[in-house]
Write a protein that holds these residues in place. Structure first.
Motif, mmCIF file in Angstrom:
data_model
loop_
_atom_site.group_PDB
_atom_site.id
_atom_site.type_symbol
_atom_site.label_atom_id
_atom_site.label_comp_id
_atom_site.label_asym_id
_atom_site.label_seq_id
_atom_site.Cartn_x
_atom_site.Cartn_y
_atom_site.Cartn_z
ATOM 1 N N GLU A 191 0.837 -1.200 0.000
ATOM 2 C CA GLU A 191 0.000 0.000 0.000
ATOM 3 C C GLU A 191 0.878 1.257 0.000
ATOM 4 O O GLU A 191 1.914 1.313 0.664
ATOM 5 N N LYS A 192 0.447 2.278 -0.748
ATOM 6 C CA LYS A 192 1.244 3.506 -0.879
ATOM 7 C C LYS A 192 0.641 4.647 -0.059
ATOM 8 O O LYS A 192 -0.567 4.700 0.184
ATOM 9 N N LYS A 193 1.509 5.580 0.319
ATOM 10 C CA LYS A 193 1.057 6.825 0.931
ATOM 11 C C LYS A 193 0.599 7.788 -0.155
ATOM 12 O O LYS A 193 0.754 7.522 -1.349
ATOM 13 N N THR A 194 0.080 8.930 0.253
ATOM 14 C CA THR A 194 -0.403 9.908 -0.727
ATOM 15 C C THR A 194 0.720 10.469 -1.578
ATOM 16 O O THR A 194 0.488 10.896 -2.713
ATOM 17 N N ASP A 195 1.969 10.436 -1.076
ATOM 18 C CA ASP A 195 3.089 10.935 -1.866
ATOM 19 C C ASP A 195 3.711 9.844 -2.745
ATOM 20 O O ASP A 195 4.732 10.068 -3.396
ATOM 21 N N GLY A 196 3.099 8.641 -2.731
ATOM 22 C CA GLY A 196 3.572 7.575 -3.596
ATOM 23 C C GLY A 196 4.607 6.653 -2.977
ATOM 24 O O GLY A 196 4.966 5.645 -3.574
ATOM 25 N N THR A 197 5.102 6.982 -1.789
ATOM 26 C CA THR A 197 6.076 6.119 -1.129
ATOM 27 C C THR A 197 5.355 4.990 -0.393
ATOM 28 O O THR A 197 4.194 5.136 -0.001
ATOM 29 N N LYS A 199 4.024 2.502 2.435
ATOM 30 C CA LYS A 199 3.801 2.535 3.871
ATOM 31 C C LYS A 199 4.727 1.535 4.540
ATOM 32 O O LYS A 199 5.060 0.504 3.969
#
Length: 286
Positions: A191-197, A199
């Motif tokens: 799963e990704k964070k909102t900045d694309g990195t 979690k």
């Protein structure tokens, strides 16, 4: 009843894993030997092997590796000699012991075959819920009658049979909500964070603590993520804690439970005994 017939009953009991090629397999011995008794243990330590011999049992069902590697192949395949492996192998052969590992299938069982036993023998089975929305592992959330952290530590150490344990927290802090969580090593989630990195698993555990959990009980630990958060919370407010039982102690009661269901599977055909692997740690206290 032969060893392989006992194992066939175990595999029929567990969910089928299609095209399985993992670590659950024979680690030593002869599947076609007649089974004189079964020992359920977290690990086939020399003391467990000796106890099996004393009990007249020649099949040991273990949960964790026998020969010191993650792959846990049935032998030693590294490019250097291992004298401890050779001694242990010789002991197993002298005593006529067969070792079979039940790890992946046990955790794939629904409910989880290890943590059903952990919760049951800690007295938490009826007060635990499972949170699947944590990114990697399902977490067991346990509501207990209010107690101090010191009381909780005593309950864990006494019930599991440990020599002591490491913890972060204030002994007199009040505890009502416990989370049994996964291993706290660096792990990026899909799963990704909102900045694309990606979690990180540790971040999800901090979220669990922020959402009202008082104390976490993980399997493995590292110091620089969640544990640093817990220490800062302790120094700021004294309201969070972490108990580091150690991976094998953490799951020990699951093999006590293995004895229960395996006894039902084999009936009175062979005796089944739970043998604790015992705490590997000693504690020097300043």
């Amino acid at each position: 009843m032969k060893h392989r017939e006992v194992i066939e009953k175990i595999l029929e009991y567990h969910p089928n894993i299609p095209n399985y090629s993992g670590c659950d397999d024979y680690k030593a011995g002869n599947p076609d030997d007649e089974c004189t008794g079964v020992v359920c243990a977290m690990v086939a330590t020399p003391n467990v092997i000796r106890k099996a011999k004393e009990l007249g049992a020649n099949l040991i069902i273990v949960h964790e590796p026998t020969y010191y590697t993650s792959a846990d192949r049935a032998g030693w395949f590294e490019d250097f000699p291992n004298s401890i492996y050779e001694e242990k192998k010789a002991m197993i052969e002298e005593y006529g012991i067969t070792v079979w590992r039940d790890h992946d299938h046990m955790h794939m069982h629904n409910p989880d075959g290890i943590f059903t036993g952990v919760l049951r023998y800690l007295g938490w089975e009826d007060s635990a819920t499972v949170d699947f929305n944590t990114g990697a592992y399902a977490h067991f959330l346990v509501d207990v009658p209010e107690m101090t952290l010191q009381d909780l530590l005593k309950h864990l150490v006494d019930t599991i049979g440990m020599n002591g344990t490491r913890y972060i927290g204030k002994p007199d802090m009040k505890v009502k909500k416990i989370a049994i969580v996964g291993h706290l090593f660096p792990m990026e989630l899909a799963e990704k964070k909102t900045d694309g990195t990606p979690k990180d698993y540790g971040e999800q555990i901090m979220k669990v603590l922020e959402n009202g959990v008082d104390v976490i009980i993980p399997g493995e630990v590292i110091d620089w993520t969640v544990l640093s958060y817990v220490r800062d919370a302790m120094e700021l407010h004294g309201n969070k804690a972490m108990i580091n039982l150690g991976h094998f102690n953490w799951e020990e009661l699951g093999m006590r439970y293995c004895k229960d269901w395996l006894t039902e599977l084999v009936g009175d055909e062979v005796p089944v005994t739970y043998v604790p692997s015992e705490d590997m740690y000693s504690f020097y206290v300043k």
